[in-house]
Design an enzyme around this catalytic site. Sequence first.
Site, PDB file in Angstrom:
ATOM      1  N   ARG A 249      90.958   3.970  35.993  1.00 11.40           N
ATOM      2  CA  ARG A 249      91.359   2.859  36.860  1.00 11.40           C
ATOM      3  C   ARG A 249      92.684   3.189  37.553  1.00 11.40           C
ATOM      4  NH1 ARG A 249      86.864   1.415  36.780  1.00 11.40           N
ATOM      5  NH2 ARG A 249      86.013  -0.648  36.278  1.00 11.40           N
ATOM      6  N   GLU A 278      93.058   0.834  46.432  1.00  7.54           N
ATOM      7  CA  GLU A 278      91.797   1.569  46.569  1.00  7.54           C
ATOM      8  C   GLU A 278      90.911   0.864  47.583  1.00  7.54           C
ATOM      9  OE1 GLU A 278      89.981   3.171  42.889  1.00  7.54           O
ATOM     10  OE2 GLU A 278      88.155   2.199  43.619  1.00  7.54           O
ATOM     11  N   HIS A 297      86.069   7.117  44.084  1.00  7.36           N
ATOM     12  CA  HIS A 297      85.554   6.361  42.938  1.00  7.36           C
ATOM     13  C   HIS A 297      84.067   6.651  42.693  1.00  7.36           C
ATOM     14  CE1 HIS A 297      86.502   2.513  40.454  1.00  7.36           C
ATOM     15  NE2 HIS A 297      85.631   3.271  39.811  1.00  7.36           N
TER      16      HIS A 297
END
Length: 336
Positions: A249, A278, A297
């Site tokens: 994360r 992000e 991701h």
Amino acid sequence: MQEMYPFQLSQTLYPSEKKPRILMAAPEHLKDNMEAIARKFEDSADFVLVKDECEAILENVDGVHGILGCPRHHFTEELVSRNNGALRWLHVGGAGVEQFMIERVVTSDIVLTNGQILQGPECADHALALLLCLSRNLKRVITKAPTPHPRPIELRGKSAVIVGVGGIGMLIAERLNAFGVRVTGVDADLIPMLSTFERTVTVDRLNDVVGEADFVLCAAPHTATSNPLFDEAFFNCVKMGAYFVNVSRGRLVDTDALVAALVDGRVGAAGLDVTDPEPLPENHPLTKMENVVVSPHIAGLSDLNRGRTFDLMEENVRRFISGEPLLNVVNKTLGY
């Protein structure tokens, strides 16, 4: 140990004369997988299959006892309110559950399950891919960077710290061990004495051990107590020139502190599958550095992970209907 929640269906889930009602949200390309599960148990439960869109979920959530596949950005206080107190089980396909930890879930008897462990192989592969890309200067080679390249380094004989020794961290250790890397594990809990770890320590000792590590890899969950774990104090403790890799994360990292550590050479290179924010803005410093590799991701994707995901869903639907303990129960106090 994982918490286990046995059910007495007639007492805690729904009146004994009724079937459980389960809402399954899915995008078009995964609808067939959800339908296959529903067909298998159609005699024992009522299923409501909807698109994974906010309005479709809200319109059908009233009175359901289980929810599978609700996207994290659609899970809200309003959704729980519209359910009118019937919800007893919420399943999240991925490992991260922070967006589902709203007060009305955390303080209730709703059982939360997730996809922990299932994404271990591909996330571990991705962590090694990022590390190898950095160690072999592949970004500089591919982009034909004009500056002189540092000499590539071998992994053999190096040392690594893995933060978060769960389903992903253990498999990262397995892979690093095969490359001849000495591995220290850092976790909130004591873990089994695996041969792939030279030693393990608790999180409060993280800054004590990173000064010896050539590589630091993050596979830890994001919780209310871990934000951010990798801050200025951490980066001041790392070994000069160490590589930093994160596949869990982005919010675990103080991005400004990481940038500063990269600029002054304290961190020699970084491989990031997750960032904060992000995605990164186009002009963000991390996007311009030759010694930084950022992927969007995607560590949790592979050709096999969906199969594992739906196998777990099917097994937990069976257990839910039968009143058996569910698999992959999240400890709502700890957040993972």
